[in-house]
Motif scaffolding. Structure first.
Motif, PDB file in Angstrom:
ATOM      1  N   PHE A 117       5.193  -1.581   5.117  1.00 42.87           N
ATOM      2  CA  PHE A 117       3.770  -1.417   4.821  1.00 42.87           C
ATOM      3  C   PHE A 117       2.987  -1.172   6.100  1.00 42.87           C
ATOM      4  N   ARG A 118       3.301  -1.921   7.119  1.00 43.06           N
ATOM      5  CA  ARG A 118       2.645  -1.701   8.406  1.00 43.06           C
ATOM      6  C   ARG A 118       3.614  -0.945   9.325  1.00 43.06           C
ATOM      7  N   TRP A 119       3.163   0.274   9.708  1.00 43.04           N
ATOM      8  CA  TRP A 119       1.912   0.912   9.390  1.00 43.04           C
ATOM      9  C   TRP A 119       2.125   2.205   8.602  1.00 43.04           C
ATOM     10  N   LEU A 120       3.409   2.610   8.511  1.00 43.76           N
ATOM     11  CA  LEU A 120       3.664   3.893   7.862  1.00 43.76           C
ATOM     12  C   LEU A 120       3.263   3.857   6.395  1.00 43.76           C
ATOM     13  N   GLY A 121       3.641   2.770   5.701  1.00 45.91           N
ATOM     14  CA  GLY A 121       3.301   2.655   4.282  1.00 45.91           C
ATOM     15  C   GLY A 121       1.804   2.721   4.055  1.00 45.91           C
ATOM     16  N   LEU A 122       1.086   2.006   4.887  1.00 44.97           N
ATOM     17  CA  LEU A 122      -0.374   1.973   4.763  1.00 44.97           C
ATOM     18  C   LEU A 122      -0.962   3.361   5.017  1.00 44.97           C
ATOM     19  N   CYS A 123      -0.421   4.034   6.035  1.00 43.81           N
ATOM     20  CA  CYS A 123      -0.920   5.394   6.341  1.00 43.81           C
ATOM     21  C   CYS A 123      -0.689   6.338   5.168  1.00 43.81           C
ATOM     22  N   LEU A 124       0.479   6.242   4.554  1.00 45.31           N
ATOM     23  CA  LEU A 124       0.778   7.127   3.429  1.00 45.31           C
ATOM     24  C   LEU A 124      -0.174   6.866   2.261  1.00 45.31           C
ATOM     25  N   ILE A 125      -0.392   5.582   1.980  1.00 53.16           N
ATOM     26  CA  ILE A 125      -1.288   5.227   0.870  1.00 53.16           C
ATOM     27  C   ILE A 125      -2.710   5.704   1.170  1.00 53.16           C
ATOM     28  N   VAL A 126      -3.158   5.441   2.399  1.00 48.38           N
ATOM     29  CA  VAL A 126      -4.526   5.830   2.777  1.00 48.38           C
ATOM     30  C   VAL A 126      -4.683   7.352   2.701  1.00 48.38           C
TER      31      VAL A 126
END
Lengths: 484, 226
Positions: free
Chosen positions: A384-393
């Motif tokens: 989730f941090r940080w690639l997952g969050l970037c993809l979702i955002v």
């Protein structure tokens, strides 16, 4: 309440309560506000059901482009109460949650951890909102996941029937035929007793393959002895390539795969035949042909929409239709065959690509892959941090940008076509990035092990559960025929 | 007198608002009070939506029924919409001011090279009493057919139309954004390049994933879960 105190039953009841509250609220909003909670599609379904109760064709309702089976299912909207259909969709929604939890635990995940992934669906407000507004996508999710679950527990014919019904309801699940066929590998055992006809086919197949195998050896010998004539070499090489392709093709067409294709197709054509006998060409046109040839010139998430609008009705329009289809078809089929043995990942990627590259894309299409996401996340290396969050955002922001320009176009009457197109490109780009990252960071997990049992790739099951309990999903497991 | 206005003046979903004071008594009780909207082909009404709104007991929508076609494909032209009040219902509302909200939907217009918007004019609706020339039998409860108005309707010699004053407030126009034909080259190139690059990127990642897996399998590595 800590996660350890929560059981699946509690989660499921909480999800049901959420949906009941939304159903009741929806009825209240529809009665008291100008802006309705209920989706316009639900009104279309209800009107079509009303036509059926009056002995008419459901296609008398403009924009009803679904199977008559759906309208028939919703006739209690007229006889009982209008929200009956919503209750069906909510029920399907909850069944999807149950299937997700079952599949996760079948693959070894402890129940408590599985709750986390299942809650991505069951407690997802977007999912609850879509089904309580009267959208029928949860029924498709149910049938698709149901097919996979039934294949896992080796209820072969039920899986075929489920798949045939899913394709009848909406044509897009036909893309899953590729990974399903890949999954049905002989080396995992026979899921069902073959009838005599299939044994005959198997004997014929083996005979033909032995003949081809013998020819390959002879061809190799000829080349080794005499390779002076280049043209002859080319012809020989081509025939060897063709031979190998035919051999691989015939190897692929095992009796199990043939029976899956035949039985699913039989269910699909039986249902189609029944509907055709009642509604004739209107049924075919509205349920299937419209969706295959559909080119929506109005704004939607598809990267193609503005091009379609600008070239609508021109000669270029027809060429465009073929060109848009090509990358979609190739990528969807390639991913299905490449990842078929990790069926959930294969189907997720296929659906995501199908939706991303489609000529038309609306919000409800996202439900098609959202129901598979909880079965993909346990195998991803993306944190989730940080690639997952970037993809979702990225996914959210590009979508929000598109919605911003679409609102101004539709309701404010501003000419935002070009900005909308750019936002569509950005959304397409973000979807491509998501797919690439998911593929690059996926831990490929065969569903079945070499023994034909379901692999426990997501854990060691419940602490009290013995490993042999996993084989309860393999009832009817048979020894595969000897390899060729 | 009836007054009509269109708002918002720039949108794909404008509304046609009508205000009428019901103070014109009919000549006969078998007449029917009609508010007739002539909707041009650049727009349409959704009869299902009108039925849900329950504007009146009798709502008639004629002509083009395709809700999705762009303007160049809407071959049957626009719509004729009639909101009809039977004399009894009208008399019950006598003296009251009635407001009617007719939701319209604009079709996508043909792209243009010069203009960013196209202006669509909505004709002023016609309001009045429709009566059968020959009074019906006492036992008959049929509603008079729509009167002969413009070329949208079949000429019906059985009716008369006693029109009352009907005026527009402001411009009865709607401005609809249109695509720019000048964009076509940019859009075509941009879309194809983006889709091609996206496809190649995904295809490459698929290829790498398959190669990596085959390499792992060739090494004979087995997972604990096997």
């Amino acid at each position: 309440m800590a996660l350890s105190d929560v059981s699946f039953r509690t989660l499921w009841l909480a999800a049901a309560a959420l949906r009941i509250i939304l159903l009741v609220y929806g009825e209240w909003q529809d009665r008291h506000f100008v802006v309705k909670y209920t989706d316009i599609d639900y009104l279309v379904f209800t009107d079509a059901a009303r036509h059926i109760t009056q002995g008419e064709s459901p296609y008398n309702r403009a924009t009803y482009r679904y199977t008559p089976l759906l309208a028939m299912l919703l006739t209690p909207n007229i006889y009982l109460f209008q929200a009956f259909g919503k209750c069906i969709f909510v029920g399907a929604d909850l069944l999807v949650g149950w299937l997700l939890h079952r599949i996760l635990t079948l693959r070894g995940m402890p129940s408590k951890r599985a709750l986390l992934y299942t809650s991505l669906w069951l407690l997802n407000p977007m999912v609850a909102n879509i089904s309580t507004r009267g959208n029928c996508e949860s029924i498709l999710g149910c049938l698709v996941l149901g097919t996979m679950y039934l294949l896992l527990i080796r209820h072969f014919y039920a899986a075929c029937a489920c798949f045939g019904l899913a394709v009848h309801l909406k044509i897009y699940p036909v893309i899953y035929a590729a990974p399903f066929l890949v999954l049905l590998d002989e080396k995992y055992g026979l899921p069902v007793n073959w009838p005599n006809m299939l044994w005959t086919y198997e004997r014929l197949r083996i005979q033909v393959l032995r003949l081809y195998l013998d020819e390959d050896e002879k061809a190799d010998d000829v080349l080794a002895e005499d390779d002076n004539d280049r043209l002859d070499n080319l012809v020989d090489k081509s025939s060897r390539v063709l031979s190998r392709a035919l051999r691989h093709g015939l190897m692929f067409l095992s009796p199990t795969r043939v029976s899956f294709a035949v039985v699913s197709a039989a269910v699909f054509f039986a249902l189609g035949g029944l509907m055709y006998s009642m509604y004739e060409d209107q049924f075919l046109e509205c349920t299937y042909f419209y969706h295959v040839t559909r080119k929506d010139h109005r704004h939607n998430f598809s990267v193609w929409f503005y091009h379609i609008y600008l070239t609508f009705g021109s000669n270029e329009d027809n060429i465009l239709g073929l060109l848009t289809f090509f990358p979609q078809l190739v990528l969807v089929m390639a991913s299905g065959f490449a990842f078929g043995k990790d069926i959930f990942f294969a189907c997720f990627i296929q659906t995501f690509l199908f939706v991303t590259f489609n000529k038309v894309c609306t919000s409800q299409y996202f439900m098609w892959y959202l129901c598979l996401l909880p079965l993909v996340l346990p195998s991803t290396k993306i944190s989730f941090r940080w690639l997952g969050l970037c993809l979702i955002v990225c996914w959210v922001v590009t979508q929000a940008a598109w919605l911003y320009f679409a609102y101004h176009l539709e309701f404010e009457g501003e000419n935002t076509f070009f900005s909308l197109w750019l936002a569509g490109l950005a959304f397409f780009g973000s979807n491509c990035w998501i797919v690439v990252e998911l593929i690059n960071n996926h831990r490929f997990e065969n569903v079945f092990g070499a023994s034909g049992r379901i692999r426990w790739c997501w854990g060691n099951g419940e602490p009290k559960q013995q490993p042999s309990d996993a084989s309860s999903a393999n009832n009817g497991h048979m020894v595969p025929p000897s390899s060729l | 007198m009836a007054t009509h206005t269109v708002a918002p003046s720039s949108s794909f979903h404008p509304h046609l608002y009508t205000n009428i004071t019901f103070n014109h008594a009919p000549s006969r009780l078998d007449c029917i009070f009609d508010i007739i909207y002539i909707i041009p082909r650049e727009a349409f009404v959704d009869i299902n939506q009108l039925n849900d709104l329950k504007i009146s007991k009798h709502v008639v929508v004629l002509n083009e029924t395709d809700l999705e076609a762009p303007v160049e494909v809407a071959v049957r032209g626009g719509n004729v919409v009639a909101i009809r009040y039977e004399a009894d219902d009208y008399l019950m509302l006598l003296g009251q001011q009635i407001s009617i909200d007719l939701p319209l939907h604009m079709r996508y217009q043909k792209p243009d090279s010069m203009w960013t918007h196209q202006t669509v004019t909505i004709p002023t609706p016609k309001v009045g009493w429709t009566c059968l020339i020959d009074p019906p039998q006492k036992s008959s409860s049929s509603i008079p057919p729509l009167p002969t108005i413009d070329f949208h309707l079949e000429r019906d010699s059985r009716t008369t139309f006693d029109e009352i004053e009907s005026t527009a407030v402001g411009n009865m126009t709607v401005s609809v954004p249109v695509g720019r034909t000048d964009d076509i080259y940019t859009v075509q190139t941009g879309t194809f390049v983006t889709v091609t690059l996206g496809s190649l990127w995904i295809a490459y990642s698929l290829y790498r994933a398959v190669v990596k897996r085959k390499r792992t399998e060739a090494k004979g590595k087995r997972r604990k879960s096997e």
